[in-house]
Design a protein around this motif. Structure first.
Motif, mmCIF file in Angstrom:
data_model
loop_
_atom_site.group_PDB
_atom_site.id
_atom_site.type_symbol
_atom_site.label_atom_id
_atom_site.label_comp_id
_atom_site.label_asym_id
_atom_site.label_seq_id
_atom_site.Cartn_x
_atom_site.Cartn_y
_atom_site.Cartn_z
ATOM 1 N N LEU A 600 31.406 39.867 44.389
ATOM 2 C CA LEU A 600 32.465 39.757 43.389
ATOM 3 C C LEU A 600 33.075 41.086 42.968
ATOM 4 O O LEU A 600 34.131 41.094 42.329
ATOM 5 N N PHE A 601 32.445 42.205 43.327
ATOM 6 C CA PHE A 601 33.008 43.499 42.952
ATOM 7 C C PHE A 601 34.066 43.925 43.957
ATOM 8 O O PHE A 601 33.861 43.860 45.161
ATOM 9 N N ASP A 602 35.210 44.332 43.441
ATOM 10 C CA ASP A 602 36.324 44.792 44.272
ATOM 11 C C ASP A 602 36.229 46.315 44.375
ATOM 12 O O ASP A 602 36.586 47.031 43.433
ATOM 13 N N GLU A 603 35.737 46.808 45.494
ATOM 14 C CA GLU A 603 35.515 48.252 45.659
ATOM 15 C C GLU A 603 36.820 49.036 45.536
ATOM 16 O O GLU A 603 36.851 50.133 44.973
ATOM 17 N N TYR A 608 35.710 43.952 38.751
ATOM 18 C CA TYR A 608 35.324 42.655 39.299
ATOM 19 C C TYR A 608 36.522 41.719 39.386
ATOM 20 O O TYR A 608 37.354 41.664 38.480
ATOM 21 N N ARG A 609 36.558 40.972 40.482
ATOM 22 C CA ARG A 609 37.566 39.927 40.628
ATOM 23 C C ARG A 609 37.057 38.654 39.951
ATOM 24 O O ARG A 609 35.864 38.515 39.655
ATOM 25 N N ASP A 610 37.952 37.711 39.722
ATOM 26 C CA ASP A 610 37.585 36.484 39.009
ATOM 27 C C ASP A 610 36.607 35.620 39.799
ATOM 28 O O ASP A 610 35.810 34.891 39.210
ATOM 29 N N GLY A 638 33.778 53.100 35.593
ATOM 30 C CA GLY A 638 35.086 52.608 36.036
ATOM 31 C C GLY A 638 35.492 51.334 35.320
ATOM 32 O O GLY A 638 36.656 51.181 34.918
ATOM 33 N N VAL A 639 34.537 50.415 35.144
ATOM 34 C CA VAL A 639 34.845 49.161 34.447
ATOM 35 C C VAL A 639 35.155 49.443 32.979
ATOM 36 O O VAL A 639 36.104 48.878 32.412
#
Length: 826
Positions: A600-603, A608-610, A638-639
């Motif tokens: 689920l993590f968008d590097e 994070y994507r939905d 980053g988040v």
């Protein structure tokens, strides 16, 4: 530790994949996915008594039971009822019951076996089939219809139904009902070789059956409104059917009878509107009604109750679920005082509403007469000389509420007013004796109740209502996916507050049905089918507060709740000595976390994507995992930075978690800015709008049917004590505390935070140095974690350096403290 967790995760995933999806789950999964009932009957007996049930069987003899048949043997053996015989028979109570929740544990014998629990049944001693009526089926065959609704000696199978064994009226749902019982969770609900808890709820014509926490029947049938309770021996010669912990709770239960009370309140202002109408203002909204001297004269007067004004008068056509009502009052013909009841909204007293809608409403005591939320009344048709100053509002609050239990004050006056609003919101919504959703349905919802609970802990010093609401919800749960894990959160929060492991032990097994494990796959992640995506998965409420969230089969928010619930279950399992469970929960959570981040993590985006199959990044997909501590250390910054650029694109419910995430990751300034923001999406907006109880939504335009008396909108009641003052429990029962003030731009704050050991007093100033004065109650120690001011070199007590370690932009005092201390960061 991260490496160890990764190895555990890899081992778990490989083991699960090796078994294959078509095979039964491994024993370790069964251990944590289903309740395991204690072999000692006295443990279960004590647990049911603690939850307010009355025993139907005393564990020693068969007092209160009888066998209407000339055959069959029943005896009490070591806390169990044993039935033996070579023909079918039933043992029944000598007392009938109408509306109730019944709990019975059943252990089937080996080999061919069939049994069940009779309820609202009848006895005809002259008939061949002497006992007839409703039965909750206990099916030991390969058919696996345990928990089905059977009508003994009459219409036979009701749900599921089948041709040849059901009357015509039930065959229309034969295919649907059989498919329902073929679902793995329902089909496998029965533990064929162990104890099984059957729970049957009857309210009016609504019948609900659960087996080991799995709902198998929710059906309406008006054939029988009352009858006896019975248990069955199916007639297999040489077989012994065992029953224990037979308990019943008669419904409705009215928590307010013991746990809430009416308080007389005088009006703040009295204003004559015209020659017929006088308006009284009680200053704040409260749930209640009024008592007034009987007016002289003949005929009728009217009392108007209102929660909202329009052009100086009570709004008689308010929007949404904002309340208005009018009650006629007879003039003269009596001496003394009238109790003028408020108008009854039918939903607030409904005990058996739409079948797949809501559980029963929480009733208020009949002796009170009906109550509603109101601030103003207008009395129409009473002489202007009437003594209006003698009118009193009878306002309902928790019987143990203590206004002096908590305090908060800081350098921002608007924030102080927000604290007052939110603290009073918690007080005002204690009127029912358990937490409810304001005044729409007057039922507890799991997420609402959890937010209410953690704010109750920070505002009051007698909070038995939290545990009481937990028990209510375990019997009357609602439908959203994430609401189920909130039950784990409620139990964990109660344990952290009280430290009561006995309470936790008595409820632990039932929580296994609330983790969403039954929807998880071999990778540990929860799947959402079409109905889950369209209805059950909430993310946020109302729908337009989801920041454009895209629903997919594997979504980030539901899985964040799932993993957090697993980790809390692991901690609680260790606390009560269930170490094998704890290790299984830890391994499952570790595997799920690895899959969660990998999947689920968008590097590229660094957030994070939905869910799987979308590149949309909502703030919900990021602040929930951040608040739960699920994000690997290398990705946290980053988040956090990404969220720090976001506006309040969520509801007051989700804002609890958004603010928690920001405060916990050194973004107090951003969190306070959002709480105090101009515009219509902040608590400042609620305040400026004149409300005296927090709202369900930021404004009516975001939720046209919103309540104006909703405790889930009162998050600052816990955010300010927990983060700005900085007091949180470090270990269960507040044996240790963590004191971690987050000042943001505030120059001072002071307050009192109630705990189960007594109040914590905190005062700090934040100028060139950060100065903290702290007083802990006896028996409590604390870890002190302070903000590092610009160019600070350490922590001091007066002029004496205190050993402390700098971690990022904070100083953590090396030794725990107790009693009263003062520290300065300079």
């Amino acid at each position: 530790m991260a490496t160890l967790n990764s190895l555990r995760s890899l081992f778990l995933i490989v083991a699960l994949l090796a078994i294959g999806s078509a095979c039964a789950e491994p024993p370790v999964f069964d251990l944590i996915s289903k309740p395991v009932h204690d072999p000692d009957w006295e443990v279960g007996f004590a647990a049911m008594r603690d939850r307010g049930y009355t025993p139907l069987f005393n564990g020693k003899d068969l007092t209160g039971w009888w066998n209407p048949y000339p055959h069959g043997k029943a005896e009490a053996v070591d806390g169990e009822i044993h039935l033996t015989g070579d023909k079918k028979f039933f043992l029944v109570t000598d007392k009938p019951y109408t509306d109730f929740r019944l709990s019975v544990e059943i252990h089937l014998p080996d080999g061919p076996a069939n049994s069940g629990v009779m309820f609202r049944c009848h006895v005809d001693e002259d008939a061949t089939k002497k006992v007839y009526g409703y039965q909750a089926e206990c099916d030991g065959s390969d058919r696996r219809w345990s928990g089905g609704l059977y009508d003994e000696a009459r219409r036979r199978w009701i749900w599921p139904s089948i041709k040849g064994r059901s009357t015509e009226q039930f065959l229309e749902h034969a295919e649907e009902s059989q498919q329902f019982f073929s679902q793995p969770r329902v089909r496998d609900a029965l533990n064929r070789n162990g104890w099984n808890r059957y729970e049957v709820t009857c309210v009016k014509d609504l019948i609900r059956i659960e087996v080991n926490g799995v709902e198998t029947v929710r059906f309406r049938d008006a054939t029988d409104a009352s009858g006896y309770i019975g248990i069955q021996h199916h007639g297999e010669k040489g077989q012994t059917y065992r029953f224990r912990n037979l308990f019943l709770k008669e419904l409705p239960v009215v928590p307010g009878e013991r746990h809430a009370e009416l308080t007389d309140q005088s009006p703040v202002t009295i204003k004559r509107i015209n020659d017929k109408v006088t308006q009284l203002d009680f200053g704040k909204v409260a749930f209640g009604n009024i008592v007034m001297p009987v007016p002289e004269g003949r005929g009728m007067a009217k009392v108007h109750f209102g929660e909202k004004l329009k052009e100086g008068r009570i709004d008689q056509d308010p929007p949404g679920t904002v309340r208005y009502g009018v009650t006629p009052v007879r003039l003269g013909q009596q001496r003394g005082n009238w109790i003028v009841p408020a108008v009854v909204d039918p939903r607030n007293v409904e005990q058996a509403g739409l079948i797949y809608a809501n559980p029963p409403a929480v009733l208020t005591p009949e002796a009170w007469r009906s109550v509603m939320p109101f601030r103003w009344i207008e009395i129409e048709g009473v002489d202007p000389e009437f003594p209006f100053e003698l009118i009193r509002r009878r306002a309902a609050f928790s019987a143990t509420w203590n206004d002096d239990a908590s305090a908060f004050e800081c350098s921002d006056e608007t924030l102080n007013r927000i604290w007052d609003l939110c603290k009073y919101s918690i007080k005002a919504t204690t009127f029912a004796g358990v937490y409810v959703d304001g005044d729409r349905e007057r039922i507890p919802y799991e997420a609402d109740a959890y937010l209410n609970q953690i704010s109750h802990y920070t505002t009051d010093d007698d909070v038995t209502m939290a545990a009481r609401t937990f028990d209510w919800l375990m019997e009357n749960g609602t439908w959203p996916s994430e609401w189920a894990p909130h039950m784990v959160f409620m139990a964990y929060a109660e344990w952290m507050y009280s430290g009561d492991t006995e309470w936790l032990k008595q409820r632990y097994e039932s929580l296994k049905a609330k983790t969403l494990l039954h929807r998880s796959g071999a990778d540990g992640l929860v799947r959402s089918g079409e109905s889950d995506q369209n209805r059950h998965d909430i993310v946020d409420w109302p729908k337009n507060e989801r920041d454009g969230f895209v629903f997919t089969e594997i979504n980030t928010v539901v899985n964040a709740f799932h993993i957090e619930a697993l980790e809390q279950m692991a901690e609680m399992a260790h606390a009560i000595g269930k170490d094998a469970d704890a290790r299984a929960f830890e391994a499952r959570a570790a595997g799920a976390k690895t899959s969660f981040h990998k999947t689920l993590f968008d590097e590229d985006a660094g957030v994070y994507r939905d869910g799987v199959g979308t590149d949309h990044h909502s703030i919900h997909a990021n602040f929930f995992p951040l608040a739960f501590g699920l994000i690997p250390n290398e990705n946290v910054a980053g988040v956090v930075d990404w969220l720090a650029q976001a506006d309040m694109r969520c509801s007051p419910y989700a804002a609890q978690y958004f603010m928690d995430a920001l405060f916990s990751h050194n973004r107090a300034r951003k969190a306070l800015d959002l709480i105090l923001a101009d515009g219509d999406r902040s608590w400042k907006h609620m305040l400026d709008s004149g409300t005296t109880i927090s709202w369900e939504a930021w404004d009516l335009k975001y939720k046209p049917n919103q309540d104006w008396n909703h405790a889930w909108g009162a998050a600052p009641a816990n955010l300010l004590p927990r983060h700005v003052l900085g007091a949180q429990p470090g270990t269960p029962g507040w044996n240790t505390a963590t004191i971690r003030p987050c000042p943001g731009d505030l120059s001072f704050a002071r307050g009192k935070v109630p705990t189960s050991r007594g109040p914590i007093q905190i005062e700090w100033t934040n100028e060139e140095s950060f100065d903290l004065s702290l007083s802990l109650p006896p028996g409590m120690t604390a870890v002190v974690d302070l903000p590092a001011t610009k160019n600070s070199v350490g922590v001091f007590a007066g002029d004496t350096p205190v050993p402390a370690t700098k971690r990022g932009d904070r100083w953590v005092v090396d030794d725990v403290v107790s009693g009263s201390v003062r520290f300065e960061v300079k």
